[in-house]
Structures are given as C-alpha cells and as structure tokens.
Design a protein around this motif. Structure first.
Motif, PDB file in Angstrom:
ATOM      1  N   THR A 191       2.068  10.574   5.146  1.00  9.21           N
ATOM      2  CA  THR A 191       1.499  11.334   6.251  1.00  9.21           C
ATOM      3  C   THR A 191       0.533  12.387   5.700  1.00  9.21           C
ATOM      4  O   THR A 191      -0.583  12.552   6.194  1.00  9.21           O
ATOM      5  CB  THR A 191       2.618  12.045   7.044  1.00  9.21           C
ATOM      6  OG1 THR A 191       3.589  11.061   7.431  1.00  9.21           O
ATOM      7  CG2 THR A 191       2.059  12.741   8.269  1.00  9.21           C
ATOM      8  N   ARG A 234      12.632   8.618  -4.172  1.00 11.41           N
ATOM      9  CA  ARG A 234      12.254   9.949  -3.737  1.00 11.41           C
ATOM     10  C   ARG A 234      12.863  10.961  -4.698  1.00 11.41           C
ATOM     11  O   ARG A 234      13.971  10.780  -5.179  1.00 11.41           O
ATOM     12  CB  ARG A 234      12.799  10.237  -2.332  1.00 11.41           C
ATOM     13  CG  ARG A 234      12.119   9.527  -1.185  1.00 11.41           C
ATOM     14  CD  ARG A 234      10.731  10.020  -0.877  1.00 11.41           C
ATOM     15  NE  ARG A 234      10.635  11.453  -0.665  1.00 11.41           N
ATOM     16  CZ  ARG A 234       9.508  12.065  -0.342  1.00 11.41           C
ATOM     17  NH1 ARG A 234       8.396  11.380  -0.170  1.00 11.41           N
ATOM     18  NH2 ARG A 234       9.479  13.369  -0.183  1.00 11.41           N
ATOM     19  N   THR A 260       0.862  -1.189   0.000  1.00  5.71           N
ATOM     20  CA  THR A 260       0.000   0.000   0.000  1.00  5.71           C
ATOM     21  C   THR A 260       0.897   1.237   0.000  1.00  5.71           C
ATOM     22  O   THR A 260       1.913   1.249   0.681  1.00  5.71           O
ATOM     23  CB  THR A 260      -0.906   0.070   1.245  1.00  5.71           C
ATOM     24  OG1 THR A 260      -0.090   0.170   2.429  1.00  5.71           O
ATOM     25  CG2 THR A 260      -1.799  -1.157   1.360  1.00  5.71           C
ATOM     26  N   ARG A 292      10.450   8.025   8.310  1.00  7.04           N
ATOM     27  CA  ARG A 292      10.897   9.100   7.433  1.00  7.04           C
ATOM     28  C   ARG A 292      11.713  10.078   8.250  1.00  7.04           C
ATOM     29  O   ARG A 292      11.224  10.637   9.218  1.00  7.04           O
ATOM     30  CB  ARG A 292       9.631   9.749   6.889  1.00  7.04           C
ATOM     31  CG  ARG A 292       9.793  10.959   6.057  1.00  7.04           C
ATOM     32  CD  ARG A 292       8.446  11.147   5.365  1.00  7.04           C
ATOM     33  NE  ARG A 292       8.220  12.488   4.922  1.00  7.04           N
ATOM     34  CZ  ARG A 292       7.047  12.918   4.464  1.00  7.04           C
ATOM     35  NH1 ARG A 292       6.001  12.108   4.439  1.00  7.04           N
ATOM     36  NH2 ARG A 292       6.900  14.147   4.068  1.00  7.04           N
TER      37      ARG A 292
HETATM   38  C1  WT7 Z   1       6.914   8.203   2.039  1.00 11.70           C
HETATM   39  C2  WT7 Z   1       5.919   8.744   3.018  1.00 11.70           C
HETATM   40  C3  WT7 Z   1       2.040   6.556   5.393  1.00 11.70           C
HETATM   41  C4  WT7 Z   1       2.815   5.364   5.390  1.00 11.70           C
HETATM   42  C5  WT7 Z   1       4.080   5.421   6.169  1.00 11.70           C
HETATM   43  C6  WT7 Z   1       5.130   6.346   5.619  1.00 11.70           C
HETATM   44  C7  WT7 Z   1       7.472   6.128   1.147  1.00 11.70           C
HETATM   45  C8  WT7 Z   1       5.344   4.850   1.656  1.00 11.70           C
HETATM   46  C9  WT7 Z   1       5.500   3.225   0.237  1.00 11.70           C
HETATM   47  C10 WT7 Z   1       5.388   2.083  -0.613  1.00 11.70           C
HETATM   48  C11 WT7 Z   1       7.415   2.724  -1.632  1.00 11.70           C
HETATM   49  C12 WT7 Z   1       6.622   4.049   0.072  1.00 11.70           C
HETATM   50  C13 WT7 Z   1       7.357   7.142   0.026  1.00 11.70           C
HETATM   51  C14 WT7 Z   1       6.434   8.199   0.613  1.00 11.70           C
HETATM   52  N1  WT7 Z   1       6.497   5.055   0.983  1.00 11.70           N
HETATM   53  N2  WT7 Z   1       4.738   3.748   1.224  1.00 11.70           N
HETATM   54  N3  WT7 Z   1       4.354   1.243  -0.520  1.00 11.70           N
HETATM   55  N4  WT7 Z   1       6.374   1.874  -1.527  1.00 11.70           N
HETATM   56  N5  WT7 Z   1       7.577   3.805  -0.847  1.00 11.70           N
HETATM   57  O1  WT7 Z   1       4.636   7.660   5.646  1.00 11.70           O
HETATM   58  O2  WT7 Z   1       6.528   8.843   6.755  1.00 11.70           O
HETATM   59  O3  WT7 Z   1       4.800  10.110   5.458  1.00 11.70           O
HETATM   60  O4  WT7 Z   1       6.487   8.678   4.296  1.00 11.70           O
HETATM   61  O5  WT7 Z   1       7.171   6.841   2.352  1.00 11.70           O
HETATM   62  O6  WT7 Z   1       8.606   7.685  -0.261  1.00 11.70           O
HETATM   63  O7  WT7 Z   1       6.577   9.468   0.014  1.00 11.70           O
HETATM   64  P1  WT7 Z   1       5.613   8.879   5.603  1.00 11.70           P
END
Ligand code: WT7
Length: 570
Positions: free
Chosen positions: A357, A452, A353, A463
């Motif tokens: 955030t 990214r 999935t 992150r």
């Molecule tokens: C970033 C967002 C909300 C979920 C937890 C992370 C990376 C998220 C995937 C996926 C590859 C992913 C992206 C995104 N990411 N899901 N399935 N495959 N990359 O949330 O800390 O806001 O990070 O996580 O780079 O931009 P977050």
C-alpha cells in the motif's frame, strides 16, 4: 531446495530487455506520455479517461462490468460523461471542493467507478472502503481523515455512524428505497450535466487515501498524490504488459490498493479495456468471465489461485481459456507449487509482483521477458532501487537475509501518513524506505521473500493488524485479554488466530468462541474475525504489559520462544 526455472517465451513484450531498460531508464521520458508534461495541469481522471476520448478511443470499451447474469459495458466516451455527471453531483449538491476527503463505501458496481472518477475530477482525495467493513472500522477512517462526504448503498448505510462526526456533511446513497437526510445519487445523476470543467491540480496534490494496518495502533491513512500516475502508467505497460487489444482483469476490490492502482489507474492510463467482476468468488464465475469476455491479462492473488487449484483441474477443461496470455499475482508469497500448477492448467507462467500500500505501485516483479525462478518475487522496476539492509541501514551482500528496503523517491511512494508524521518518519533509515518484510537477494539480483519482520497478518491476501482485532476482542464482556497472530494455512496463507483469557464468571465453551468470533465479524470486518480461538488462563506479557505475540506464535508452531528476559514472571 531445487529451484524451478521457467524461461521467458513471450516474443514481443513491451519491455524487451530488462538489463537494457534498467540502464537507459529515465522517469522524465515516461512523463512525456502525459498531457501535463506540456500543460502543467494534473488530473488522474483526465489522463485515464478524457484524454483517450480526444485521442481516438472514444468508442473503445473502457469497462466491462459482470455480476452473475448482469453484464454492462461502457466506452471511454460513456465513462467520461458518467464521471462528469458524478463530478457535477459531488460539486453542486454535496459541496465537494479540491482537497476534501470523499469516501466510497460500496460493493463493486459501475457507479463505484463513475463516482470515484467523478470525485477525482472535482479534485477530491478519494478514500475507498472495502464493503466488508463494519461500523467501527468505518468510523475510525472517517474520523481520522475528517471526511466530508461518503458515497454508499442502502445495504451498507446502517454501518455509517451518524453521530460525533462533525466534518461529515453529506451521505450520498446510490440505489433507491431509503428515506432520510441523504443525497439521492441516482436522481441527481440523472439530471446532472454530462459536461464538467475538471479541477486542475499540482503533481504533489493528494489523490487517494488507503487505510492499512500495522502491528501497533489504529489503521493508518496512506496518502498518494497525482504524481503516482507516472509509475502506474509505466508498470501497466512493462509489468502488466498492456497493449491496445488487451482485455484486462484485476480481481481486487478498490477498497485495497491493488484494486485502485491496478484495477483502475494502470489499465486506463494505458487505454486498455478493463474488466470488473462483482459478486462472490466461484471457479465457475471466474473461469466463465475469462472465457466469455475473452480476457487476455489476469491479475489475481495466491489465495485465489490456491482456491482454484483446490477446485481441481477437471473443471478447467469445461472452459475455453485460450484468450489468456499473461497472468500475474500479488499480495502474499506465491508458492512454487502454484506456479507449477499454472504451467500445467493454463500453460502460462504466473508472474509474481511485490509491492505494498505504501509503495503505491509495483516495486519488485517478474517481467514477461525475464526467466522466472519459482518462488522468487523477481527484480526491481527500472527506475527504482531495492536492497537488503541491516537495522543500521548498511547494504548486505547477496544471499544474506535482512530488511527489504527501497531507495526513497519513486513517483508512487506515499507522501504522508494522515495526521501522523512520526509514523511516516519511522519507515525510513537514511535514504532507505524499510518495508517490514525480510528477504534476500541472490547473485543474479532476484529477490526472495522470507516473511514479515513485524506481527502483521496476511490472510487471503488482505493485511490485518493484530492490534485492531485485539482491541475489538477486549470490548467483548467475556474477554479479559487477547493476543492475535497469523497461523499458517494452506489456502489462505495465514488465518487469524486469537488467544483469549476470559473473565471470571464465564465458561470456556465452543458457544462462547462462536459468539466472540461473530462479535468481531459484525463489529469490525469479516476478514478480521478469528477463524480459530484458543482459551488460555493467562497470556504471555512483557513487564510493561504488552502481549508477546512472538511467544504465542512459538506456542502455536511448537517452536522455541526465544529470548524471554522481558517476560513478566507471573
Ligand atoms: C505486504 C503489503 C500491494 C499489494 C497487496 C498487498 C505482502 C505483497 C507480496 C509478494 C510475498 C507479498 C508483504 C507486504 N506481499 N506482495 N509478491 N510476495 N509477500 O498490499 O496490504 O499493503 O500488504 O503484503 O508482506 O509487505 P498490503
């Protein structure tokens, strides 16, 4: 590269036909599932808990909490009462009113969930903080949001700054043994009434504030509003595939958005039994939880799956995992290798999935009724639109790499960056929200993550912003300059690596590296501490003095550094 195809086998998923669902989808129909559709009165905690008590689920287990030998369970009725008590404590004794920012800074425990739901019932905007944060990280967030109350435990209390935060009126401590000017949660909770008049809100009222990192500047406060629940509910139904008898476990901490949207809201809005496992990760504890609680749906992250993979396939045989029927992943790219492993050991597909955030809820996913292409993130949630666009906002055709973007206006979309409108605006090109990820879409509409666009680091699914770490590093007396990048790592996806130029009078020793690492760990957060440090006499910088992380990354990966025209000749 050959793509493995995993065919859908689930005979009866909630979302039976993706293409049909996309065609017929209507958010208004989804809204009819909420009591505010009639009353116009919103409150997430009511829809997630109290409503079910009125609708026949009073005695159903809402929460299993497991930590080592400890196991406690709470029905929806018990959760309603416990959150009412917490709401009374926050309102009467901490003076919380609608719109106040209430932070929750503690390790997972039943009280975390009571107080989070209680804060929502009072109408507060909840700011959950991951337990690994140290004083500076806590201070930045309390300060930026003008938080009024923070709820914590005795162990974490020393990390809460007591000075220079004029808006912080009350520190609430859960668990005894502390003296001082704090509100004793346990004592007040015990005496509080278990009835509470919920504060009714509007759909655009603030609900939850998650701080997250970008590549520049301090962490930013991403605000979500009550309306987000529409998407939490429907993605819980369609993506998590929650049904009446499911026992659902999301492994994420509520300090991160996955731990609230899918560790609290989506399961409870769907009336599911929700599992919380506290304590440290171990294959034994995790497989044991699935076996002993008969978990049916499991939502975790690639790093966790890779650690389980690393523990070997033999150990899996010591557990009866036959209750499991649906497994999902989020946070970083899910390697085809891991999906293959999932088929081998669980005989189940792991459903990737993608969301962030900022998006507040699922955006691109693999549905149970859909064939999975190993390595693909899947397709957009019905009712939302995703595309690959260039830097001017033009949509690109299939198989072209570009910016992964989403059409503005889905219910769970962030509504503001706290006190930073310019930052909020910078996310958009026309009607498109630009994610910061690069990706492409194939002819069949499956999306493929490529990386990214910016310098944000994803380590073990968390992150971290390089700027925040660099700022901390230069506070160390030996550090002249620092540049931080994500270095590819087989288990964690990326690790934090710091390049450091040290001041004159210091020696480039391993002891100093360790000292600097501990300095960040204790000053900022454990997950932000560089696992690798390399000393350099000088760091590559632009003429305006900005560290060129792109060049550091090229050094690290032995790649060409690209255009160096802006680099300072020195
Ligand atoms: C970033 C967002 C909300 C979920 C937890 C992370 C990376 C998220 C995937 C996926 C590859 C992913 C992206 C995104 N990411 N899901 N399935 N495959 N990359 O949330 O800390 O806001 O990070 O996580 O780079 O931009 P977050």
């Amino acid at each position: 590269m050959k793509v493995e195809l995993y065919e859908a086998t689930d005979q009866n998923p909630n979302l039976k036909n993706y293409d049909e669902a996309v065609k017929n989808f209507d958010w208004n129909e989804v809204e009819k599932n909420f009591s505010w559709y009639e009353t116009g009165k919103y409150n997430m905690a009511y829809e997630a808990i109290d409503k079910h008590v009125e609708n026949g689920l009073a005695d159903k287990v809402a929460l299993h909490y497991k930590n080592g030998e400890t196991h406690s369970s709470y029905t929806f009725d018990e959760l309603k009462k416990a959150s009412n008590k917490a709401a009374n404590v926050l309102k009467d004794e901490a003076g919380v009113v609608k719109g106040d920012r209430v932070f929750i800074f503690m390790a997972r425990s039943p009280e975390l969930y009571f107080s989070l739901l209680g804060a929502l019932k009072v109408g507060a905007i909840v700011g959950p903080l991951f337990e690994a944060f140290m004083e500076k990280a806590v201070r930045d967030r309390l300060e930026n949001s003008d938080a009024k109350v923070i709820i914590t435990t005795p162990e974490l209390l020393p990390r809460i700054p007591m000075d220079d935060l004029p808006n912080l009126e009350k520190v609430v401590v859960v668990g005894d043994g502390v003296e001082g000017d704090y509100l004793d949660f346990d004592k007040s909770f015990e005496n509080a009434s278990d009835e509470f008049d919920i504060e009714w809100l509007d759909k655009e009222d603030g609900m939850i504030l998650h701080y997250t990192s970008g590549s520049t500047g301090q962490p930013k406060g991403v605000l979500h509003v009550q309306q987000a629940m529409v998407q939490h509910y429907i993605s819980g139904k369609y993506v998590l595939d929650l049904k009446e008898d499911d026992v659902y476990w999301c492994t994420a901490d509520p300090g991160w958005v996955t731990g609230t949207s899918y560790g609290i809201f989506a399961p409870w809005l769907n009336g599911a039994t929700n599992v919380v496992v506290g304590g440290r990760f171990s294959p034994e504890a995790w497989y044991g939880a699935i076996q002993n609680l008969n978990i049916t749906i499991w939502y975790s992250a690639p790093t966790a799956f890779r650690m389980l993979m690393g523990a070997g396939d033999e150990i899996v045989k010591d557990y009866d995992l036959s209750s499991l029927r649906h497994v999902l992943s989020v946070g970083e790219p899910l390697n085809p290798e891991v999906v293959k492993w999932g088929m081998k050991v669980f005989n189940l597909r792991i459903h990737d999935t993608w969301w962030m955030t900022e998006t507040g809820a699922h955006m691109i996913v693999n549905f149970p009724s859909m064939d999975i292409k190993g390595g693909s993130m899947g397709k957009p949630l019905p009712g939302t639109e995703a595309a690959i666009i260039d830097d001017e906002g033009n949509e690109l055709p299939p198989n072209r790499m570009g910016n992964l973007a989403l059409k503005k206006g889905w219910p769970a979309m962030m509504r503001k960056i706290w006190k930073n409108d310019a930052k909020y605006d910078s996310y958009f090109i026309g009607d498109w929200y630009v994610s910061g990820d690069s990706a492409y879409m194939d002819e069949e509409g499956y999306f493929w993550f490529q990386g990214r666009v910016d310098d944000v680091i994803m380590t073990a699914g968390e992150r971290v912003g390089p700027f925040e770490i660099e700022s901390k590093l230069v506070e160390h007396p030996a550090v002249q300059e620092a540049g931080v990048i994500g270095k590819p790592d087989p288990v964690r996806g990326e690790i934090v690596k710091a390049f450091i130029a040290i001041r004159e009078g210091f020696d480039q020793t391993d002891e100093l590296k360790e000292e600097i690492r501990v300095f960040v760990k204790e000053g900022l957060a454990a997950h932000a501490a560089p696992r690798e440090i390399e000393f350099k006499d000088k760091l590559p910088k632009t003429r305006s003095g900005k560290i060129m992380r792109r060049v550091l990354k090229a050094w690290e990966l032995d790649l060409p550094a690209g255009d160096l025209s802006s680099m300072d000749d020195e």
